[in-house]
Design an enzyme around this catalytic site. Structure first.
Site, mmCIF file in Angstrom:
data_model
loop_
_atom_site.group_PDB
_atom_site.id
_atom_site.type_symbol
_atom_site.label_atom_id
_atom_site.label_comp_id
_atom_site.label_asym_id
_atom_site.label_seq_id
_atom_site.Cartn_x
_atom_site.Cartn_y
_atom_site.Cartn_z
ATOM 1 C CD1 TRP A 1 24.765 -31.873 -13.505
ATOM 2 C CD2 TRP A 1 23.478 -31.825 -11.678
ATOM 3 N NE1 TRP A 1 25.388 -31.071 -12.580
ATOM 4 C CE2 TRP A 1 24.607 -31.025 -11.451
ATOM 5 C CE3 TRP A 1 22.521 -31.956 -10.670
ATOM 6 C CZ2 TRP A 1 24.817 -30.352 -10.256
ATOM 7 C CZ3 TRP A 1 22.723 -31.286 -9.487
ATOM 8 C CH2 TRP A 1 23.854 -30.492 -9.291
ATOM 9 C CB CYS B 1 -0.937 -0.674 5.253
ATOM 10 S SG CYS B 1 0.779 -1.166 4.952
ATOM 11 N NE ARG C 1 18.241 -25.489 -3.936
ATOM 12 C CZ ARG C 1 19.478 -25.838 -4.211
ATOM 13 N NH1 ARG C 1 20.418 -24.889 -4.296
ATOM 14 N NH2 ARG C 1 19.812 -27.099 -4.411
ATOM 15 C CB SER D 1 20.111 -37.255 15.304
ATOM 16 O OG SER D 1 18.814 -37.226 14.764
ATOM 17 C CB THR E 1 21.876 -34.401 1.786
ATOM 18 O OG1 THR E 1 20.776 -35.274 1.536
ATOM 19 C CG2 THR E 1 22.139 -33.555 0.556
ATOM 20 N N GLY F 1 17.666 -36.547 1.364
ATOM 21 C CA GLY F 1 17.778 -37.914 0.881
ATOM 22 C C GLY F 1 16.546 -38.733 1.225
ATOM 23 C CD GLU G 1 -1.418 -2.366 1.972
ATOM 24 O OE1 GLU G 1 -2.253 -3.100 2.534
ATOM 25 O OE2 GLU G 1 -0.185 -2.595 1.986
ATOM 26 C CB CYS H 1 -0.773 -4.531 8.420
ATOM 27 S SG CYS H 1 0.278 -3.123 8.007
ATOM 28 C CG ASP I 1 25.239 -35.332 -2.301
ATOM 29 O OD1 ASP I 1 25.899 -36.356 -2.594
ATOM 30 O OD2 ASP I 1 23.996 -35.277 -2.332
#
Length: 365
Positions: A168, A82, A182, A220, A194, A291, A47, A73, A198
């Site tokens: 790939w 706003c 992403r 973990s 992973t 994974g 706004e 808001c 990798d």
């Protein structure tokens, strides 16, 4: 409202943790006076940008109608309310696609507009507006992010060859498209497996971005190496562990990681508790690239909302057994136990197929 939605869509990768909002100001004669979209967190909302746009072009907005994709808001957060700015500008009517699910707003913006004599209409294209900010609605209503799990595989569902080669399987076009997903995420999640196998960066590289989403690692036993490439990117790194090894923790914290211990009865990371904690960190959309073990655990615990699948036109055949699959789980003894999905879209991306499939009923909150 269509134009406002298009503006909002353009803010999807820059606005998090704020919702992506678009605003269009239209004069009584139907002419466009100003438009804007949400800026980066701490910057002006849609706004304000629309009002500034009109002012910069010498267009008076008194008596105009504001079309906005989310209720204006009404609270002081990183910026001022706003709704007050629209009232002060002399806006005569506000058309909002949908009310704000944030309990700090939740209809109060509309009430303040009405109290100031501003006409209000709510509802045009509400479905599209909610879909655009489904992660924000999820965090506000469910208290957890919207979890989108991404995987890339051959047409027969393999993610690696028998010798372990996986790069790939899909094309550069698919990888670029994946980076766009992403970029819009509140955070990117992976598992320590992973990271160890990798050594990925898991950043946004193939598309332009103004922000790098935080990286979340499920680890973990704190096996992440302090020299991992993921620390080369300037962004928050949040590691969730089951137990805290002080020596390992200090080494990782020296690289900028934040470590949170959330253990379940099996001595692993409590994934449900992790999602709730990520919501407190203002993560709207959680983008998972992990994974088969972590993918399987998230699926098995019913924590995945949507799948983002890239399928290459290649037939690989036998791979590394279960390790060559995108998900660990099963087997089932009856088909009625299979997870029901709803296809949201199936599109070509370069030579590959991109499938967006939603777990049936997950968006009904």
């Amino acid at each position: 409202m269509q134009l406002a939605l298009a503006l909002a869509s353009g803010a999807a990768s820059t606005s998090p943790p704020n919702p992506a909002v678009g605003c269009v100001l239209v004069g009584a004669d139907g002419h466009l006076l100003g438009s804007g979209r949400t800026q980066r967190a701490g910057g002006p909302h849609a706004e304000i940008m629309a009002l500034r746009d009109a002012q910069a072009n010498g267009r008076a907005v008194a008596g105009a109608t504001a079309y906005v994709t989310l209720e204006p808001c009404s609270h002081h957060g990183r910026t001022g309310p706003c709704c007050d700015a629209l009232i002060a500008a002399g806006i005569a009517k506000v058309v909002a696609a949908i009310t704000d699910p944030n309990p700090l707003v939740g209809g109060q913006g509309i009430e303040r507009l009405l109290a100031a004599g501003v006409a209000v209409e709510v509802g045009p294209q509400a479905k599209e507006a909610r879909e655009l900010n489904l992660g924000f609605f999820s965090r506000m209503v469910r208290g957890t992010p919207w979890v989108r799990l991404k995987a890339a595989a051959s047409i027969d569902g393999k993610t690696a060859l028998e010798n372990g080669v996986s790069q790939w399987i899909t094309s550069e076009a698919a990888r670029t498209d994946g980076h766009a997903w992403r970029a819009r995420a509140g955070a990117v999640l992976t598992g320590v497996g992973t990271v160890l196998e990798d050594d990925p960066r898991l950043d946004v590289r193939h598309v332009q971005t103004e922000r790098q989403p935080p990286l979340v690692i499920v680890d973990s036993r704190l096996q992440t190496r302090p020299d991992a490439r993921l620390f080369d990117i300037e962004r928050p790194v949040w590691i969730y562990a089951a137990t805290r090894d002080e020596a390992k923790a200090r080494a990782l914290e020296a690289r900028g990681a934040t470590i949170t211990c959330l253990s379940n009865a099996q001595g692993k990371v409590d994934l449900n508790a992790m999602l709730r904690d990520l919501a407190t960190r203002e993560v709207n959309e959680l983008h998972v690239e992990a994974g088969h073990k972590l993918n399987g655990s998230l699926m098995r615990e019913g924590l995945v909302d949507e799948l983002l699948l890239y399928l290459a036109p290649r037939f690989i055949g036998e791979g590394l057994g279960i390790a060559s699959r995108a998900f660990a789980g099963g087997p089932l003894d009856t088909l009625d136990k299979a997870l029901a999905l709803e296809f949201r879209s199936v599109e070509r991306v370069g030579p590959d197929l991109r499938i967006v499939a939603r777990v049936a009923g997950r968006d009904r909150f």
